[in-house]
Design an enzyme around this catalytic site. Structure first.
Site, PDB file in Angstrom:
ATOM      1  N   GLU A   1      79.485  24.002  80.123  1.00  0.00           N
ATOM      2  CA  GLU A   1      78.067  23.691  79.982  1.00  0.00           C
ATOM      3  C   GLU A   1      77.961  22.370  79.216  1.00  0.00           C
ATOM      4  OE1 GLU A   1      75.027  24.684  81.168  1.00  0.00           O
ATOM      5  OE2 GLU A   1      74.394  22.967  79.970  1.00  0.00           O
TER       6      GLU A   1
ATOM      7  N   CYS B   1      68.720  27.770  93.214  1.00  0.00           N
ATOM      8  CA  CYS B   1      67.503  28.599  93.305  1.00  0.00           C
ATOM      9  C   CYS B   1      66.404  27.714  93.889  1.00  0.00           C
ATOM     10  CB  CYS B   1      67.119  29.210  91.965  1.00  0.00           C
ATOM     11  SG  CYS B   1      67.029  28.049  90.613  1.00  0.00           S
TER      12      CYS B   1
HETATM   13  C1  LIG Z   1      71.005  26.176  87.250  1.00  0.00           C
HETATM   14  S1  LIG Z   1      71.618  26.152  85.655  1.00  0.00           S
HETATM   15  C2  LIG Z   1      72.948  27.290  85.767  1.00  0.00           C
HETATM   16  C3  LIG Z   1      72.533  28.720  85.674  1.00  0.00           C
HETATM   17  C4  LIG Z   1      73.708  29.628  85.472  1.00  0.00           C
HETATM   18  N1  LIG Z   1      74.688  29.491  86.520  1.00  0.00           N
HETATM   19  C5  LIG Z   1      73.310  31.083  85.369  1.00  0.00           C
HETATM   20  O1  LIG Z   1      73.438  31.798  86.337  1.00  0.00           O
HETATM   21  O2  LIG Z   1      72.869  31.501  84.304  1.00  0.00           O
HETATM   22  C6  LIG Z   1      72.473  24.648  85.620  1.00  0.00           C
HETATM   23  C7  LIG Z   1      73.195  24.407  84.310  1.00  0.00           C
HETATM   24  O3  LIG Z   1      74.151  23.383  84.539  1.00  0.00           O
HETATM   25  C8  LIG Z   1      74.217  22.566  83.420  1.00  0.00           C
HETATM   26  N2  LIG Z   1      74.805  21.290  83.891  1.00  0.00           N
HETATM   27  C9  LIG Z   1      74.225  20.329  84.630  1.00  0.00           C
HETATM   28  N3  LIG Z   1      75.092  19.351  84.876  1.00  0.00           N
HETATM   29  C10 LIG Z   1      76.257  19.697  84.298  1.00  0.00           C
HETATM   30  C11 LIG Z   1      77.537  19.090  84.217  1.00  0.00           C
HETATM   31  N4  LIG Z   1      77.784  17.907  84.786  1.00  0.00           N
HETATM   32  N5  LIG Z   1      78.504  19.733  83.548  1.00  0.00           N
HETATM   33  C12 LIG Z   1      78.272  20.935  82.970  1.00  0.00           C
HETATM   34  N6  LIG Z   1      77.069  21.541  82.993  1.00  0.00           N
HETATM   35  C13 LIG Z   1      76.077  20.947  83.658  1.00  0.00           C
HETATM   36  C14 LIG Z   1      72.800  22.479  82.978  1.00  0.00           C
HETATM   37  O4  LIG Z   1      72.716  22.077  81.626  1.00  0.00           O
HETATM   38  C15 LIG Z   1      72.318  23.889  83.196  1.00  0.00           C
HETATM   39  O5  LIG Z   1      72.507  24.659  82.065  1.00  0.00           O
END
Ligand SMILES: C[S@@+](CC[C@H](N)C(=O)[O-])C[C@H]1O[C@@H](n2cnc3c(N)ncnc32)[C@H](O)[C@@H]1O
Length: 681
Positions: A374, A477
């Site tokens: 994350e 989503c």
């Molecule tokens: C859609 S949410 C994920 C939801 C999670 N999979 C769940 O089911 O609870 C996307 C997440 O990816 C993180 N994120 C976005 N780009 C990222 C990156 N390059 N590396 C790591 N995390 C990232 C965001 O901060 C966010 O918390």
């Protein structure tokens, strides 16, 4: 006054597109660290937003701001505002009123602060929550008669009988998802947790409340037994449960597709369920459970077969023990051959899919582990809290940008399974509150979707490059094709991945009995590709969602390059452009009735494409400064409707044949076995 200031700051942040309603409320609440504050902010901000255009009319009609320039302004900046107002220039007065006072620590704009306070004065049951003798309260109350008079006049003019008639109208689903927010302390606390866990966004509002049995702490059998002991009645089928819920509140059903999933009526009050409070049950939308299930189902079946054959997966640390247990010796000879599965969740917070993957790989015979990445620090904390709550000890959380990990890093060479659930528009989530915000210009929205699609392509491509990767599940989503089939098609079109042996897992490995599949036209007319993909819509009893599973087969001939549909081809001009990544870091959103953006595809090389491209880079630059947040679905798209979105599906939706849990499981097992045998032949 502090609460009003902070609620005013949230309104300012919304105006400046710094994030979503829920995200900003939760972020502000975190600063105060008071339980239930997030829900309280959410309730107040939502209410103010519903009345906002009307409140602004009241402020103008009663000249409250012009006559009381100092009332909503911290003392040090009153002079500037007063002189702007006195100058008589509407433009400079407006500017002064709308500008948050930057030189005063965290002071909201007078307009936002006044909106919150006037809301409470006129529309909140409790009225203004300021001491009777408070200077601002006393002054404001002097304007109450004039405000009320104008309010009544407006009701007559708009021919509405109640104050509610003056609010912005919300779609029914969105409105019902807001009911109960912030009612009572426990409920408020609950709403905070929902938002933290992503359940507020990832948990489908509507008829069904999906609850996942956390098999790290419990078993499905024990959950069923416990619920029945507590007076809950079990139904074989979700539809039957919903019908019974009309007369009985305590009913539940096992899901027909995903083993550790239970369906309860949406009206259930979670704080009354102790198993939810202590993390044995987790609130997670059914669609959100699909990625981990699809990723790990073959491994689970394989583990079962291996266990039957006396073979075990082994964990690095317990290798010797396991080998001995399996009848081998510690030196490498023995029955045990494979190491426990290594999953990497590329974009993990708040941790719904991570904890589900952790629970699945903790199954006896697998002994797997999960690495959870994350990037965002705040959300990383939420992830860690969720891991603790779920008791997911087999997860290694990393506060890291997934894109900065080296796919050939020796430490990650054992990673075979990857979950990629990147930030998306969240257009599949009905409880998103964008209806309350003025919509951004269409160009800007298209540019954002395109920027998202490029970012998603970058993340999924990075996952496919991991040296040990065998199975990668991509999910969003979102219901917009550019983020869904569009990204998949762009991956399949890449020579690099086709030559490496990547292809889509066939339908029989990807929720085979789930009926709603990918959109054929968005897959360039290829029905097999579309059939390999899973789509979910609110009429299926879930959030709008999309799942694709890539598998690597180095022994088979590479697949042929698919024909890219127009929208994907246009987006492909931008390639995997992680630099265009918007900082939308939530699962939030809604408007499930909004159709796919590619209903109006951006034509390659066309005027719209060029315009979108240049706005995309502007949006990217702007996004870099943003903490959170994306715009809502294009307004025109919202209005035009969409055949696929409205396609009839079984209400409350099991989307597929009614099979018992066991039948479904056996069916999948059979199918996989047949496939394996066919491959061996
Ligand atoms: C859609 S949410 C994920 C939801 C999670 N999979 C769940 O089911 O609870 C996307 C997440 O990816 C993180 N994120 C976005 N780009 C990222 C990156 N390059 N590396 C790591 N995390 C990232 C965001 O901060 C966010 O918390």
């Amino acid at each position: 006054m502090d609460f009003y200031h902070r609620a005013g700051l949230i309104l300012d942040a919304l105006d400046n597109k710094k994030g979503s309603v829920k995200g900003l409320c939760m972020a502000e609440a975190k600063k105060g660290r008071k339980a239930g504050e997030g829900a309280r902010f959410l309730k107040v901000v939502v209410e103010v937003l519903k009345y906002r255009p009307h409140i602004q009319h009241l402020l103008t009609a009663t000249k409250l701001l012009a006559q009381e320039p100092t009332l909503f302004v911290p003392p040090s900046s009153t002079a500037a505002v007063a002189s702007a107002l006195k100058s008589g220039s509407a433009a400079s007065a407006n500017k002064a009123l709308k500008t948050p006072r930057k030189h005063v620590k965290a002071a909201p704009s007078p307009l936002s602060l006044a909106s919150v306070m006037v809301h409470d004065l006129l529309f909140a049951k409790r009225g203004l929550t300021l001491p009777k003798e408070h200077k601002v309260r006393k002054k404001l109350e002097k304007y109450q008669p004039a405000l009320e008079k104008e309010n009544e006049r407006e009701k007559r003019r708009r021919k509405v009988a109640t104050n509610e008639g003056l609010q912005i109208a919300l779609p029914e689903k969105v409105a019902s998802s807001l009911e109960g927010i912030g009612k009572g302390k426990k409920r408020a606390h609950d709403a905070d947790r929902f938002a933290e866990e992503g359940a507020g966004s990832d948990g489908a509002p509507g008829e069904i409340r999906w609850m996942r049995v956390n098999t790290l702490r419990w078993t499905v059998e024990a959950a069923v037994e416990w619920l029945e002991k507590c007076g809950w009645e079990m139904f074989e089928d979700v539809q039957e449960m919903l019908a019974a819920a009309q007369s009985k509140p305590k009913v539940f059903a096992l899901d027909a597709h995903i083993e550790p999933l239970l369906a309860l009526p949406a009206a259930v009050s979670l704080p009354t369920i102790s198993a939810y409070q202590d993390g044995r049950l987790l609130a997670q939308d059914k669609a959100s459970c699909m990625p981990a299930w699809v990723l790990l189902m073959p491994a689970l079946l394989d583990a079962e077969e291996r266990a039957e054959a006396g073979l075990l997966y082994v964990d690095d640390e317990d290798e010797d023990e396991e080998k001995k247990a399996a009848g081998g010796d510690a030196k490498g000879k023995g029955k045990a051959k494979s190491k426990g599965i290594r999953v990497l969740d590329a974009t993990a917070a708040p941790g719904n899919k991570t904890t589900m993957a952790a629970a699945l790989v903790a199954t006896e015979g697998i002994n797997g582990r999960v690495v959870a990445c994350e990037r965002d620090q705040g959300r990383f904390k939420v992830l860690k809290d969720m891991l603790k709550r779920a008791d997911a000890k087999n997860v290694q959380p990393m506060n890291v940008d997934f894109l900065s990990l080296k796919p050939d890093d020796a430490k990650l060479k054992n990673v075979t399974h990857l979950l990629v659930d990147p930030s998306c528009s969240g257009s599949g989530i009905p409880s998103r509150l964008d209806h309350l915000l003025p919509s951004a210009p269409e160009d800007e929205q298209l540019a954002r979707i395109r920027a998202l699609s490029n970012f998603q392509l970058a993340i999924v491509s990075h996952a496919l490059r991991f040296s040990g990767a065998q199975r990668v599940v991509y999910s969003t989503c979102s219901i917009w094709e550019q983020e869904d089939e569009g990204v998949v098609m762009r991956v399949l079109a890449k020579k690099e991945f086709r030559e490496a042996g990547w292809r889509l897992a066939p339908r029989d490995e990807v929720m085979p009995t789930w009926e709603r599949r990918g959109r054929v036209e968005a897959c360039g007319g290829d029905e097999t590709i579309a059939d390999s993909l899973v789509r979910c819509l609110p009429e299926d009893g879930t959030n709008g969602f999309f799942v694709a599973c890539f598998v690597k087969d180095e022994t088979a001939a590479p697949i042929a390059a698919p024909a890219l549909p127009a929208a994907a081809a246009a987006a492909d001009e931008g390639e995997e452009d992680a630099a265009l990544e918007p900082l939308e870091d939530e699962d939030v959103t809604e408007d499930a009735s909004a159709p796919a953006v590619s209903a109006q595809p951006v034509k390659k090389g066309g005027k719209a494409a060029k315009k979108a491209k240049s706005t995309a880079s502007q949006a990217a630059r702007k996004a870099k400064d943003e903490v959170l947040g994306l715009a809502s679905a294009p307004a025109a798209a919202k209005e035009s409707g969409d055949a696929e979105v409205k396609a009839p599906a079984k209400k409350g939706g099991e989307g597929g044949k009614k099979l018992s849990k066991k039948q479904m499981y056996l069916l999948k097992k059979e199918e996989l076995k047949r496939k394996k045998e066919a491959a061996q032949e």
